[in-house]
Design an enzyme around this catalytic site. Structure first.
Site: not given
Ligand SMILES: *Cc1c(COP(=O)(O)O)cnc(C)c1O
Length: 381
Positions: A35, A133, A165, A221, A263, A310-312
């Site tokens: 992701k 969540r 999770h 995961r 700055y 800074c930004m850049d």
């Molecule tokens: C992001 C995410 C993961 C991975 O988590 P890590 O801590 O980066 O291993 C696994 N399962 C779900 C549902 C997530 O949102």
């Protein structure tokens, strides 16, 4: 090399190594989480490298991320788990994405989309076993399970995984981890009883994959561990940070003692010195609160970043003698930590965050480049 002056080089051999560590340590197959553009590393190249290194399947947050992987020709199993009312379930079903669902409303929308396409959607169940969540709420669970059984019976849905999770996966011995797993096991029994048995189960994020093989069930995961981040800061799992952020020195110049830099003049030279301007700033993901706290590797030295980021751009202090550093030389902002350089984890420590936020926050101006034998095999350089 490109003509870009700011590059995020991703070592796909490091990705492959980290996948191997995860498989060996968890003794389980890996669902590689890619992701957020693979935590800033580039979703398509990382997905290809992870699969080539033995990852079994992929996961992303939103449907659009899954569709982008499909558009790139990736045909592995892809789970996607964060959906709003406007989610395009029809497109997801057409692209054969596994839709992990968090509510009866989402399930009803998937059933409707499957019916109108005259097909069976692949769905997973994301249960809130204690994270608080996403995931099906405990008080909705019984009704959700009944709805799911009906959807299975009419052929609208095929149930792939039951997942949850962890809230405290980075505290391996916290009792909540085992409680969440036990609640998921109970939920599996519920689904079996109503006739909506899942094919597989998965629970473990990176820290749990590396410390609690007993929680793994059928797949782990992991996300951050694939990228060589620090799932539990301070613990070494033999992972290799995959991203190295580099920038080319834009300007080298002498300044006199007493001259303030950047700055607000938060840093003032206490001696005649030489500074260099580095073309990377907070718009590129260099955190402004890290001003004056970064250490930059350049040539065979490690020097202080001085003054406001800074930004850049930001400034480094090369000292009275520039030490042979010239405009056009490359500075390493963060990387594997070798030779005194910093890691994304050090930047995170400097500003009180986690390396997840650092690597996923590296902006689009940093041109992604891919190295390693895996990059050659995949035709990525
Ligand atoms: C992001 C995410 C993961 C991975 O988590 P890590 O801590 O980066 O291993 C696994 N399962 C779900 C549902 C997530 O949102």
């Amino acid at each position: 090399m490109t003509s870009a002056a700011l590059t995020a080089t991703v070592d796909l051999d490091a990705i492959a190594h980290n996948i191997s560590v995860l498989r060996e340590t968890s003794r389980t197959d890996v669902l590689a989480v890619v992701k957020a553009d693979a935590y800033g590393h580039g979703a398509v190249p990382v997905a290809r490298a992870a699969l080539a290194a033995g990852a079994a399947e992929l996961g992303v947050a939103v449907i659009g991320e899954g569709l982008a992987l499909r558009a790139a020709g990736i045909d592995a199993h892809i789970t996607t788990w964060l959906h709003t009312n406007s989610a395009d379930f029809a497109a997801a079903i057409a692209a054969d994405l596994d839709l992990a669902l968090s509510s009866r409303r989402q399930l009803a929308a998937v059933v409707a989309a499957a019916r109108s396409a005259g097909t069976t959607a692949t769905a997973s169940v994301k249960l809130d076993t204690g994270l608080g969540r996403s995931g099906v709420a405990p008080d909705e669970w019984a009704d959700f399970a009944d709805d799911l059984a009906k959807a299975v019976a009419e052929g609208a849905v095929q149930v792939r995984a039951l997942m949850c999770h962890l809230a405290r996966g980075d505290e391996p011995d916290h009792p909540l981890n085992s409680q969440q797993a036990a609640r998921l096991d109970d939920a599996r029994a519920d689904l079996v009883r109503v006739g909506a048995a899942p094919e597989i189960m998965h629970i473990a994020n990176s820290p749990a994959a590396l410390t609690r093989p007993d929680l793994a069930r059928d797949l782990v995961r992991p996300g951050i561990a694939i990228y060589g981040g620090a799932p539990i800061p301070g613990r070494d799992f033999g992972l290799i940070p995959a991203m190295t952020l580099r920038a080319q020195v834009a300007l080298v110049k002498r300044i006199a003692a007493g001259q303030g830099v950047s700055y607000g003049h938060t840093w003032v030279a206490d001696r005649d010195t030489t500074i260099a301007v580095i073309p990377a700033g907070y718009a590129d993901g260099v955190p402004r609160p890290a001003s004056g706290r970064l250490r930059i590797r350049i040539g065979d030295r490690v020097v202080d970043q001085v003054g406001r980021i800074c930004m850049d751009q930001f400034v480094i202090d090369l000292g009275p003698e520039a030490g042979g550093i010239a405009e056009g030389d490359w500075a390493e902002l963060f990387g594997t930590g070798a030779d005194g350089g910093q890691r994304a984890q050090d930047w995170a420590d400097a500003v009180g965050t986690i390396d997840y936020e650092i690597v996923s926050g590296i902006g689009a101006r940093a041109v992604r480049e891919y190295v390693g034998a895996a990059a050659d095999r995949l035709g990525l350089r």
